[in-house]
Design a protein around this motif. Structure first.
Motif, short mmCIF file in Angstrom:
data_model
loop_
_atom_site.label_atom_id
_atom_site.label_comp_id
_atom_site.label_asym_id
_atom_site.label_seq_id
_atom_site.Cartn_x
_atom_site.Cartn_y
_atom_site.Cartn_z
N PHE D 139 39.93 51.28 34.07
CA PHE D 139 39.90 50.02 34.82
C PHE D 139 38.74 49.88 35.81
O PHE D 139 38.44 48.76 36.24
CB PHE D 139 41.24 49.81 35.57
CG PHE D 139 41.39 50.61 36.83
CD1 PHE D 139 41.84 51.93 36.79
CD2 PHE D 139 41.07 50.07 38.06
CE1 PHE D 139 41.96 52.67 37.95
CE2 PHE D 139 41.20 50.80 39.24
CZ PHE D 139 41.65 52.10 39.18
N ALA D 140 38.10 50.99 36.18
CA ALA D 140 37.06 50.91 37.23
C ALA D 140 35.69 50.61 36.64
O ALA D 140 34.78 51.43 36.69
CB ALA D 140 37.04 52.19 38.06
N ASP D 141 35.54 49.42 36.11
CA ASP D 141 34.27 49.00 35.51
C ASP D 141 33.24 48.77 36.61
O ASP D 141 33.57 48.29 37.69
CB ASP D 141 34.50 47.71 34.72
CG ASP D 141 33.28 47.31 33.92
OD1 ASP D 141 32.45 46.53 34.43
OD2 ASP D 141 33.14 47.82 32.80
N ALA D 142 32.01 49.07 36.31
CA ALA D 142 30.97 48.98 37.35
C ALA D 142 30.77 47.56 37.84
O ALA D 142 30.28 47.34 38.95
CB ALA D 142 29.65 49.54 36.83
N THR D 143 31.16 46.56 37.08
CA THR D 143 30.99 45.17 37.51
C THR D 143 32.24 44.62 38.18
O THR D 143 32.28 43.44 38.53
CB THR D 143 30.62 44.27 36.33
OG1 THR D 143 31.63 44.39 35.33
CG2 THR D 143 29.28 44.67 35.74
N GLY D 144 33.25 45.46 38.34
CA GLY D 144 34.47 45.00 39.00
C GLY D 144 35.69 45.66 38.37
O GLY D 144 35.72 45.89 37.17
N LEU D 145 36.68 45.95 39.22
CA LEU D 145 37.90 46.57 38.68
C LEU D 145 38.59 45.61 37.72
O LEU D 145 38.76 44.42 38.04
CB LEU D 145 38.88 46.91 39.82
CG LEU D 145 38.39 47.85 40.91
CD1 LEU D 145 39.54 48.16 41.88
CD2 LEU D 145 37.80 49.12 40.34
N THR D 301 36.82 38.87 42.94
CA THR D 301 37.37 39.42 41.71
C THR D 301 36.90 40.86 41.47
O THR D 301 35.71 41.14 41.51
CB THR D 301 36.92 38.57 40.50
OG1 THR D 301 37.08 37.19 40.83
CG2 THR D 301 37.74 38.91 39.28
N GLY D 302 37.85 41.73 41.26
CA GLY D 302 37.50 43.10 40.92
C GLY D 302 37.11 43.98 42.08
O GLY D 302 36.70 45.13 41.88
N ALA D 303 37.26 43.47 43.28
CA ALA D 303 36.90 44.27 44.45
C ALA D 303 37.91 45.39 44.65
O ALA D 303 39.07 45.27 44.32
CB ALA D 303 36.81 43.40 45.69
N VAL D 304 37.41 46.47 45.23
CA VAL D 304 38.23 47.64 45.51
C VAL D 304 38.86 47.51 46.89
O VAL D 304 40.00 47.87 47.13
CB VAL D 304 37.35 48.91 45.50
CG1 VAL D 304 38.17 50.15 45.83
CG2 VAL D 304 36.70 49.07 44.15
#
Lengths: 314, 314, 314, 314
Positions: D139-145, D301-304
């Motif tokens: 799930f931890a894609d470099a462009t967003g979770l 979107t996708g922020a940690v």
């Protein structure tokens, strides 16, 4: 002369080792230039070779080997690139001083690995071990490489050799998956009447970079390029750097299950630099097979790679 | 020979105009190279001049003219610079493929105007009018210059001339506020036995850049450098570019109330490039007063300036 | 009762001034809250009003008023937005410590003006003069606003009023160019049975934000929204902030030749905050016309705007 | 009553399990809210609890729980933060349109993990396994979770409980290394006359954040905070989130050789959010031990993580 089949096989493998150079035989983590060396094959550059290379300038023509880099340049996720132009402090004023000075300033934000590239010796390795046995955990600090950074690379001034693979294969754009190994390299060099010597910088022309803007998908999905055996061959020749007008230099799909093995052989095991997305078309059109190659990579401290524009002069 | 005082004055002013070149006489918004020209004094580079410059290579020694750029490089607010090293997709794995490829990647975030610089012709103007009459509102788009971008600059390959002002003034570091005008330039050129010719790239050595890391405050507050009259003089000589081992080339404090007038004269009015933070010390130590200068600025589309590392070869 | 035509005209203009509020009458550069005020209409928030607003919570339902922000969110050039996820220092290791801690970190790079927005009082002005007479040249430093920064905005806790313009006009998406002025606002408020009072935060529901991802082009080209007269009307009511589910709150095409005049009236002339891209659909579906509105904008020092996610509670 | 030693041991361990909550007993990779759950303890928020929390508003006072974030905010390398203010397209013009609209825009560039923070459930895990068994590689894609991103977090509206550890320990700033475990938590809660209940958000006041700008070095080197046993205790209570006016919530130096074990217990094992650098001083000064806590984290979107400014209302 070997008498038995097995002896013959042994002899053959030893011979291959001779041809292939250090990459196949020694402990690659120990650089031939000593435990503190950070510049690898740039050590092959000597004043004599620089003078000889300058003497290759016979018609006074110059070439950009760099392509343009911008937000549309194809790049592998998550890489992206952006430039922003600003006019600090000039909102609503005619300019600074009685002479009304105004100016534009720029801000870059982007991954370095886009466009024409110099891969430094800290870029790629084997299980986190990089050139000269340097371990990623030791030198790859998040704020900049503590060793092998681009600022360490000396001026790359050398005899450049262009191998026009496209002309050799009778095409404008060499097909993806076409591997350049010893046979291909030697055939083209012979046809063109050039030798590859220690201290050279070798560039392959394939036509691939012309796909940018026309078929970005095909451009990025694969490429023609240097094969594993060809990489060992060039390493054995003692070249300083190898490049191509492709995004990754080495042939894709890969020849075997290994992944970017050519990068490992050149960068990590032999300290040989890689030049990507080289704009070789004009040189090829002029049959400029030998030229003075000059690259001063911008000296950003601790950088892994650099966006470059080497100059060819002939 | 003029008989009267006023005639003498008239004669003198005409003579000065001759010496000072176009900057004082014509409509500077109309480039001598035509309304569509974007490369300015780079037009002076010819194959003959390139060949002659290559012949200056006599000992085979190379020099980085670029200094390092990093987050500690002194910069004018709001400029800042940062590089980040990452290992995408490798968290917790031994590497990609059976050959365990691992790699470092880098991301740059920063203002371009930090470190060794090429000022493009779109960088500075007069009341929003730039080289060849180009208006900022027309070409300085926030996503990149539509004209005069760095990607347009041809390979800058020329005879380089070093003027060692520090040695001439008997010091390691020339004092801030010391202006280099016609007299100073001609004295040093004569002492060194070099001429300045059309197509040359002229670099001043002052020792100023050695203050970085020792006295950043002094380094950035002022500098020795080219004066307004000296700028017109060099423009009249038809140089391609002028540089120095200072952050801004021109003398600060300014000679009069005008602000960055030398930049206006060179970039906007004459299409002459400016090179900043040139690392001239090694050349000066070797008395390398003439050399082959080679710069391929990274071809970032629409950029105003570039972080550079020109190479000097002699 | 006025007797003459001119007296009648005078009376009418005074009456209009009463209706239109301060925007039309006083010197707007002087805030009613004094020369040092930086928070504008947030001054209308009182403990009594906060307590009354909390009492509007009757069913315990909460709503995100923020939409998602990412690299695909429509934005006006040159604005762009990007997030990058990294795992610093974890290349090749099982984790930190015997408990093998691993973590993801994120880096944001982007223009703030993308997605759901709070426009601060330093965002837009008249010829470089902003709220309370603050001049851009004085406070809009390139490294952050020295006054009117988002960090100055107090907690925006108020009675929220939703005006469902879409339902009123019998549509899912109100047409671009539809202006909301006094008549429209009063009709909808009356139909919904709500009053607009001093200290309120008023949100318009139009359905416009539902176009994102379906018709980004239409979404960004125009919008329904608040008109100039309506802006003055709401300013006269003493609202703290006005928002909508559109990118810019005010009607586009503009009603006249003026450009973003509603922004000037609200932000600069009246110190009233603007909320853009509010996600009003769920509130509208629930007929949540009155609710507790809570916004703590991230306190980034010197910011002009903020990416926000206000919460509605009823 | 157990008769034998082994039975006694078994009894004791079961008792400990009761006290410590789920973290010690079940398979933490399987969330009690099911295999698809991404919001963890936010599931404890119900309409009834929201209504009860709103009823805690008795004096109408509001508080920023966020501190300021800027380039001077202490941060752990390589984290950095920068904002740039620009005026696109306005160089040299009086403004847009006859009403001369001018505006400031802002660009952010920085790591999210600086300043007041919400740690999302994708932030920290055990050997690359995160909340609900989600694997980083998945799930931890470099462009967003792709899962567990901040945009998934529902409005955090709850009863806030402040535990003033500083007052309890008779100091302005609690010493680094002071651990808050069950005894400390229960003592303070009892002294303050508050209970900790399921669905609460608990904040510790230590005074630590007051060191910023005074002793950044001390501030960042260690901190007082929640201990491992205390974390399990709070998890057993069913809190939604735990925070403090420290940079990392948990006590440093760590209590044992484990590294950030409290983060693992809360985020990964129990889906409990962490709030860092909470600005608790004003609430503590007012003895605001119970309050309405409202947080809408910006929905990137996708922020940690998120830079936040929760609001307390009482």
């Amino acid at each position: 002369m070997p008498r038995t089949a097995s002896a013959l096989a042994l002899f053959a493998s030893l011979a291959l080792t001779q041809l292939a150079g250090p990459a196949a035989a020694q402990d690659w983590t120990k650089s031939k230039w000593g435990p503190n060396d950070e510049i690898g094959a740039a050590n092959y550059i000597t004043p004599e070779l620089v003078m000889k290379a300058a003497q290759l300038v016979k018609v006074g023509k110059t070439y950009h080997l760099g392509i343009e880099t911008n937000s549309k340049t194809p790049a592998f996720p998550p890489r992206s690139f952006k430039i922003t132009i600003v006019q600090p402090g000039q909102a609503g004023i005619p300019g600074l001083g009685p002479n009304k000075t105004t100016y534009n300033d720029d801000i870059i934000d982007g991954w370095v690995g886009i466009g024409s590239q110099l891969d430094g010796l800290g870029h790629l390795g084997v299980e986190y071990v990089y050139y000269n046995g340097n371990k990623g955990a030791d030198f790859a600090d998040a704020t900049g490489l503590k060793k092998l950074g681009i600022e360490k690379v000396p001026p790359l001034v050398a005899r450049g050799v262009l191998l026009d693979m496209a002309a050799h294969l009778g095409t404008d754009v060499v097909k993806e998956g076409t591997a350049f190994n010893t046979k291909e390299i030697e055939d083209v060099a012979k046809k063109q009447g050039v030798e590859i010597r220690q201290g050279d910088i070798v560039l392959f022309h394939t036509g691939w970079v012309s796909l940018i803007g026309k078929d970005d998908k095909r451009y990025g999905a694969a490429e023609p390029g240097l094969g594993v055996e060809g990489a060992k061959y060039l390493a054995g020749k003692g070249v300083v750097a190898v490049g191509a007008d492709t995004w990754g230099l080495e042939v894709l799909p890969f020849e075997t299950k290994t992944v970017f093995e050519v990068h490992q052989i050149l960068l990590a095991m032999n300290g040989i630099y890689i030049l990507e997305n080289m704009n070789t078309a004009a040189l090829a059109a002029d049959k400029g097979y030998e030229f003075l190659f000059v690259l001063g990579a911008p000296r950003i401290t601790g950088a892994v790679q650099a966006i470059i524009n080497p100059i060819a002069i002939r």
